[in-house]
Design an enzyme around this catalytic site. Structure first.
Site, PDB file in Angstrom:
ATOM      1  CE  LYS A 168      -4.019   0.373   2.134  1.00 49.20           C
ATOM      2  NZ  LYS A 168      -5.071   0.372   1.111  1.00 49.20           N
TER       3      LYS A 168
HETATM    4  N1  PMP Z   1      -7.022  -3.820  -3.089  1.00 46.40           N
HETATM    5  C1  PMP Z   1      -6.611  -2.555  -2.948  1.00 46.40           C
HETATM    6  C2  PMP Z   1      -5.976  -1.888  -4.105  1.00 46.40           C
HETATM    7  C3  PMP Z   1      -6.788  -1.862  -1.739  1.00 46.40           C
HETATM    8  O1  PMP Z   1      -6.374  -0.601  -1.598  1.00 46.40           O
HETATM    9  C4  PMP Z   1      -7.448  -2.519  -0.681  1.00 46.40           C
HETATM   10  C5  PMP Z   1      -7.710  -1.771   0.611  1.00 46.40           C
HETATM   11  N2  PMP Z   1      -6.656  -1.910   1.508  1.00 46.40           N
HETATM   12  C6  PMP Z   1      -7.859  -3.849  -0.856  1.00 46.40           C
HETATM   13  C7  PMP Z   1      -7.633  -4.458  -2.079  1.00 46.40           C
HETATM   14  C8  PMP Z   1      -8.515  -4.599   0.252  1.00 46.40           C
HETATM   15  O2  PMP Z   1      -7.569  -4.862   1.268  1.00 46.40           O
HETATM   16  P1  PMP Z   1      -8.001  -5.050   2.778  1.00 46.40           P
HETATM   17  O3  PMP Z   1      -9.039  -6.091   2.791  1.00 46.40           O
HETATM   18  O4  PMP Z   1      -6.746  -5.488   3.458  1.00 46.40           O
HETATM   19  O5  PMP Z   1      -8.492  -3.735   3.259  1.00 46.40           O
END
Ligand code: PMP
Length: 308
Positions: free
Chosen positions: A160
């Protein structure tokens, strides 16, 4: 505007918002986008207490994101975990969204960070259903984006990283301007990857498919949670590449994310998915997810960090 909390955790200290919400205009991350962030939810569960959901996994991913871009935090993983809990306690927030960020501060101003400080902060705000409470019940409308997900040789799908989110912002903007709720992005070869901030799942003939971790996707923590719950519910699940036609012809489609939780998709590119409403398996998984994160399903205490 979101309702931001009154406090900020910054490099080990809890500060009042006015004191902590300051950043130099020469912040390297502001100019070049090398920073790492997370999005974490805390819920008040049926027992009346507030728990942060899968805190350790989120902060581990935050530090992994830093590793990918060689950003070296000055605080430890445990300090950031403790900071998240301390911030929520100081705010007195029962339900909240936490946003930890690790970034370069001022110093060298060329592309190459050199003597720049590395700063870590956590802010919190109240956030309801990210894609709307109606969306949670009725499903949302998605558009396949003209913006491709980053090629794996271009960026770090597993991180991220702040600057990488220009791609998500462009796709989301395009989808909203086109009258849709969310964008779904494919990789450069046309395989469906994920939403702008969500992983994607497709259900056909009782079997769930989601793109594998080798695809250009974030290893979503909600994705992992839902995969565990699906297995517990005895629903068959495979990780495999998905094509656009598999999406159009699915019985059910849903998205997962910390912000989006488990959101059904009722239409993609003007094609209704299944009956054009939330499907039965999606409803079951969504219910189980909400029972685990904020209800009284105590089957996964390892995912819950009590805020004291
Ligand atoms: N894909 C992307 C590009 C994201 O930014 C997120 C949000 N964090 C997710 C998937 C989902 O991840 P998570 O379930 O860990 O929030």
């Amino acid at each position: 505007m979101v309702e931001q909390g009154k406090k900020i955790w910054r490099d080990g200290e809890i500060l009042d918002r006015e004191a902590g919400d300051r950043t130099s205009l020469l912040t390297h991350t502001l100019h070049y986008g090398v920073g790492a962030f997370e999005g974490i939810r805390a819920y008040q569960r049926a027992d009346g207490k507030t728990y942060i959901f899968r805190l350790q996994e989120h902060i581990t991913r935050l530090f992994d994101s830093c590793k990918l871009v060689k950003l070296e935090p000055r605080v430890s993983l445990q300090q950031v975990c403790d900071g998240c809990s301390a911030l929520l306690a100081a705010e007195g927030m029962k339900d909240g969204y936490l946003r930890p960020v690790i970034m370069y501060g001022p110093g060298a101003m060329g592309v190459l960070p050199a003597d720049n400080t590395v700063e870590t902060f956590v802010v919190a705000w109240s956030w309801g259903a990210y894609l709307g409470s109606e969306g949670l019940e009725k499903g949302i409308r998605c558009k396949i984006s003209p913006f491709c997900r980053h090629h794996i040789s271009v960026a770090f799908a597993k991180g991220k990283i702040t600057g990488q989110y220009v791609n998500s912002v462009m796709a989301k903007q395009d989808a909203k301007l086109s009258g849709f709720d969310e964008a779904l992005m494919c990789d450069v070869n046309g395989f469906v990857c994920e939403g702008t901030g969500e992983n994607v799942f497709v259900i056909k003939n009782g079997r769930i498919t989601t793109p594998p971790l080798g695809a250009s996707i974030l290893a979503g923590i909600t994705r992992d949670t839902v995969m565990v719950l699906a297995r517990e519910e005895g629903i068959p699940l495979v990780e495999a590449n998905l094509t656009r036609d598999e999406l159009y012809l699915a019985d059910e489609v849903f998205l997962t994310g910390t912000a989006a939780e488990v959101t059904p998709v009722r239409e993609v590119d003007h094609r209704p998915i299944g009956a054009g409403a939330r499907g039965e398996l999606t409803r079951r998984l969504q219910q189980r997810y909400f029972d685990v994160v904020k209800g009284s399903d105590d089957s996964h205490p390892e995912w819950l960090s009590l805020v004291e």
